[in-house]
Motif scaffolding. Structure first.
Motif, PDB file in Angstrom:
ATOM      1  N   VAL A 196      44.476  45.635   1.713  1.00  0.00           N
ATOM      2  CA  VAL A 196      43.182  45.492   1.039  1.00  0.00           C
ATOM      3  C   VAL A 196      42.140  44.915   1.990  1.00  0.00           C
ATOM      4  O   VAL A 196      40.985  45.365   2.024  1.00  0.00           O
ATOM      5  N   GLN A 197      42.545  43.925   2.791  1.00  0.00           N
ATOM      6  CA  GLN A 197      41.612  43.303   3.727  1.00  0.00           C
ATOM      7  C   GLN A 197      41.051  44.327   4.715  1.00  0.00           C
ATOM      8  O   GLN A 197      39.857  44.351   4.996  1.00  0.00           O
ATOM      9  N   GLN A 198      41.927  45.197   5.228  1.00  0.00           N
ATOM     10  CA  GLN A 198      41.482  46.163   6.241  1.00  0.00           C
ATOM     11  C   GLN A 198      40.830  47.399   5.621  1.00  0.00           C
ATOM     12  O   GLN A 198      39.981  48.031   6.239  1.00  0.00           O
ATOM     13  N   LEU A 199      41.239  47.734   4.394  1.00  0.00           N
ATOM     14  CA  LEU A 199      40.723  48.946   3.773  1.00  0.00           C
ATOM     15  C   LEU A 199      39.225  48.848   3.499  1.00  0.00           C
ATOM     16  O   LEU A 199      38.520  49.862   3.502  1.00  0.00           O
ATOM     17  N   ASN A 200      38.739  47.655   3.280  1.00  0.00           N
ATOM     18  CA  ASN A 200      37.306  47.478   3.033  1.00  0.00           C
ATOM     19  C   ASN A 200      36.456  47.926   4.212  1.00  0.00           C
ATOM     20  O   ASN A 200      35.289  48.286   4.043  1.00  0.00           O
ATOM     21  N   THR A 201      37.026  47.902   5.419  1.00  0.00           N
ATOM     22  CA  THR A 201      36.275  48.331   6.603  1.00  0.00           C
ATOM     23  C   THR A 201      36.436  49.833   6.859  1.00  0.00           C
ATOM     24  O   THR A 201      35.767  50.394   7.706  1.00  0.00           O
ATOM     25  N   VAL A 202      37.349  50.468   6.132  1.00  0.00           N
ATOM     26  CA  VAL A 202      37.654  51.887   6.336  1.00  0.00           C
ATOM     27  C   VAL A 202      36.803  52.780   5.440  1.00  0.00           C
ATOM     28  O   VAL A 202      36.372  53.851   5.841  1.00  0.00           O
ATOM     29  N   MET A 203      36.544  52.320   4.213  1.00  0.00           N
ATOM     30  CA  MET A 203      35.803  53.143   3.250  1.00  0.00           C
ATOM     31  C   MET A 203      34.313  53.137   3.557  1.00  0.00           C
ATOM     32  O   MET A 203      33.704  52.083   3.689  1.00  0.00           O
ATOM     33  N   THR A 204      33.741  54.312   3.679  1.00  0.00           N
ATOM     34  CA  THR A 204      32.294  54.429   3.892  1.00  0.00           C
ATOM     35  C   THR A 204      31.567  54.757   2.596  1.00  0.00           C
ATOM     36  O   THR A 204      30.348  54.645   2.512  1.00  0.00           O
ATOM     37  N   LYS A 205      32.327  55.188   1.583  1.00  0.00           N
ATOM     38  CA  LYS A 205      31.750  55.466   0.266  1.00  0.00           C
ATOM     39  C   LYS A 205      32.832  55.232  -0.779  1.00  0.00           C
ATOM     40  O   LYS A 205      33.969  55.662  -0.624  1.00  0.00           O
ATOM     41  N   ILE A 215      38.252  58.194   9.381  1.00  0.00           N
ATOM     42  CA  ILE A 215      39.617  58.490   9.802  1.00  0.00           C
ATOM     43  C   ILE A 215      40.055  57.608  10.968  1.00  0.00           C
ATOM     44  O   ILE A 215      41.178  57.082  10.976  1.00  0.00           O
ATOM     45  N   ASN A 216      39.208  57.438  11.952  1.00  0.00           N
ATOM     46  CA  ASN A 216      39.590  56.629  13.117  1.00  0.00           C
ATOM     47  C   ASN A 216      39.903  55.188  12.731  1.00  0.00           C
ATOM     48  O   ASN A 216      40.838  54.579  13.255  1.00  0.00           O
ATOM     49  N   ARG A 217      39.127  54.643  11.808  1.00  0.00           N
ATOM     50  CA  ARG A 217      39.377  53.263  11.389  1.00  0.00           C
ATOM     51  C   ARG A 217      40.711  53.134  10.668  1.00  0.00           C
ATOM     52  O   ARG A 217      41.444  52.165  10.848  1.00  0.00           O
ATOM     53  N   LEU A 218      41.025  54.131   9.826  1.00  0.00           N
ATOM     54  CA  LEU A 218      42.311  54.070   9.124  1.00  0.00           C
ATOM     55  C   LEU A 218      43.468  54.209  10.102  1.00  0.00           C
ATOM     56  O   LEU A 218      44.465  53.489  10.007  1.00  0.00           O
ATOM     57  N   LEU A 219      43.337  55.134  11.058  1.00  0.00           N
ATOM     58  CA  LEU A 219      44.419  55.361  12.016  1.00  0.00           C
ATOM     59  C   LEU A 219      44.602  54.188  12.976  1.00  0.00           C
ATOM     60  O   LEU A 219      45.640  54.084  13.639  1.00  0.00           O
ATOM     61  N   SER A 220      43.608  53.312  13.067  1.00  0.00           N
ATOM     62  CA  SER A 220      43.749  52.124  13.914  1.00  0.00           C
ATOM     63  C   SER A 220      44.594  51.047  13.239  1.00  0.00           C
ATOM     64  O   SER A 220      45.029  50.095  13.886  1.00  0.00           O
ATOM     65  N   MET A 221      44.847  51.207  11.943  1.00  0.00           N
ATOM     66  CA  MET A 221      45.694  50.266  11.215  1.00  0.00           C
ATOM     67  C   MET A 221      47.164  50.569  11.505  1.00  0.00           C
ATOM     68  O   MET A 221      47.522  51.705  11.825  1.00  0.00           O
ATOM     69  N   PRO A 222      48.064  49.565  11.409  1.00  0.00           N
ATOM     70  CA  PRO A 222      49.501  49.837  11.551  1.00  0.00           C
ATOM     71  C   PRO A 222      49.949  50.881  10.525  1.00  0.00           C
ATOM     72  O   PRO A 222      49.412  50.929   9.406  1.00  0.00           O
ATOM     73  N   ILE A 223      50.929  51.696  10.876  1.00  0.00           N
ATOM     74  CA  ILE A 223      51.359  52.789  10.003  1.00  0.00           C
ATOM     75  C   ILE A 223      51.754  52.317   8.601  1.00  0.00           C
ATOM     76  O   ILE A 223      51.389  52.959   7.611  1.00  0.00           O
ATOM     77  N   PRO A 224      52.476  51.186   8.447  1.00  0.00           N
ATOM     78  CA  PRO A 224      52.795  50.743   7.081  1.00  0.00           C
ATOM     79  C   PRO A 224      51.547  50.473   6.238  1.00  0.00           C
ATOM     80  O   PRO A 224      51.550  50.717   5.028  1.00  0.00           O
ATOM     81  N   LEU A 225      50.487  50.005   6.894  1.00  0.00           N
ATOM     82  CA  LEU A 225      49.254  49.745   6.158  1.00  0.00           C
ATOM     83  C   LEU A 225      48.485  51.031   5.894  1.00  0.00           C
ATOM     84  O   LEU A 225      47.773  51.149   4.895  1.00  0.00           O
ATOM     85  N   GLN A 226      48.613  52.008   6.800  1.00  0.00           N
ATOM     86  CA  GLN A 226      47.977  53.310   6.559  1.00  0.00           C
ATOM     87  C   GLN A 226      48.506  53.918   5.263  1.00  0.00           C
ATOM     88  O   GLN A 226      47.743  54.388   4.413  1.00  0.00           O
TER      89      GLN A 226
END
Length: 379
Positions: A196-205, A215-226
């Protein structure tokens, strides 16, 4: 132990007179031991026809709504349910077999918030056999639901074929399943918090029926968090997650993200569309091009567009306009009213400033890397 107990019973009316007699059996028992008793009869088959929901979902919603009313009536903050260790094993095995992910694999939680209080399940560390032995010891004669013996239900097949094998291998297997469930729930809660903490920086809308991510921001997260990030997005959009949704769909979404192709589309259960366009991915139930618009401008004024923004027309008597934003000047004598403002159509062409001839609008979008979902709302 100074406990105050009320028994709450729901007749879902699936089995007609038989299920009503079950309710009367519980009522008579409670009266014999002076235990307060509350019951309701809910025509779940009729509700299923009205709502179109599954039998399990409809029955569960009706049942829990009744429980909440009883908790309010008696000002109770705890609801005890009778799930036992065999139920836990059956649930976990079914969900793993079906391809569930996240917390779903952890099975039935021992405790969780509910209404203005808490649900807890005191029998999860007991097997069905132990409960039956207790009944036999104290000469209790419970009623049995005959549908539990029908092999047409997958849960019953696990109950009659898989569980006996596991119990033969280890008679304490239900305790191991419960420990595994609690560990999974604890681990999952921690990973969900990080997600949840990292997902807030991934969503643009983020809207009720659409979410767009970078997509790049999500893929920068560890795979379990992706994986958990995708799961959270799906849970947010679906509200009531379809049973056909599984971990395979999450794998397909992640594969689409890393595909060398700049665009692509997936169709998920219940009409959810996953659209990749360059470095953006959209999750939405309704494609924007299903909502085209067309306006005619016959006089000076401003039009508010359905997807935000506005278009205005003014009549002026000078060649230069000191204004911000995008605008164009035309000789009024060369303009034929009404002007048409609409979304694009297949085959539209246009001429760009400095260009000889025209070019397909689709090609202009591709050259400029305009995301697919944004193209459909362009006028």
């Amino acid at each position: 132990m100074n406990l105050s107990i009320v028994v709450a019973h729901v007749d879902h009316m699936f089995r007609g007179q038989e299920s009503f007699e079950d309710a009367m059996f519980v009522k008579d028992y409670c009266e014999q031991y002076t235990i307060p008793f509350e019951m309701t009869r809910i025509n779940v088959p009729e509700l299923i026809e009205q709502t179109g929901k599954s039998s399990q979902t409809t029955a569960r919603e009706a049942r829990y709504e009744f429980y909440a009313k009883i908790m309010n009536k008696y000002h109770y903050s705890y609801l005890a349910l009778g799930h036992h260790g065999d139920d836990q094993m059956e649930t976990m095995l079914m969900r793993i077999t079906r391809g569930s992910s996240g917390k779903s694999r952890a099975g039935i939680p021992f405790t969780r918030p509910f209404h203005n209080g808490t649900i807890f399940r005191p029998f999860l560390n007991l097997t069905k056999g132990e409960i039956e032995a207790y009944c036999k010891k104290y000469q209790l004669k419970p009623r049995l639901d005959p549908s539990n013996e029908k092999s047409i239900y997958s849960r019953n097949r696990f109950r009659k074929e898989v569980l006996p094998f596991l119990k033969h291998e280890n008679r304490h297997v239900h305790e191991h399943f419960q420990r595994f469930s609690e560990e999974l729930q604890s681990d999952e809660s921690f990973l969900q918090e990080l997600t949840v903490q990292q997902l807030n920086t991934v969503m643009t809308k983020r809207e009720k029926s659409e979410i767009i991510i970078d997509i790049n921001r999500l893929l920068s997260m560890p795979i379990p968090l992706q994986r958990r990030g995708i799961q959270l997005i799906l849970e947010y959009l679906y509200k009531e997650k379809p049973g056909s949704l599984s971990a395979i769909h999450i794998d397909q979404i992640l594969s689409l993200m890393v595909s060398p192709q700049p665009s692509g589309k997936l169709d998920l259960p219940n009409g959810l569309k996953i659209i990749r366009s360059y470095l953006q991915m959209s999750f939405q139930f309704e494609l924007a091009n299903e909502h085209t618009y067309l306006f005619e401008v016959r006089e000076p004024g401003t039009i508010e567009l359905p997807y935000g923004g506005r278009v205005g027309m003014d009549l002026i008597d000078r060649e230069y306009v000191g204004t911000n934003g995008y605008y164009a000047l035309f000789n009024a004598e060369n303009i034929k009213l009404p002007l048409t403002i609409r979304t694009r159509k297949i085959g539209d062409r246009m001429t760009l400033k400095g260009m000889l001839g025209s070019k397909k609008l689709k090609d202009i979008f591709i050259d400029s890397k305009v995301p697919i979902q944004a193209r459909e709302t362009c006028l």
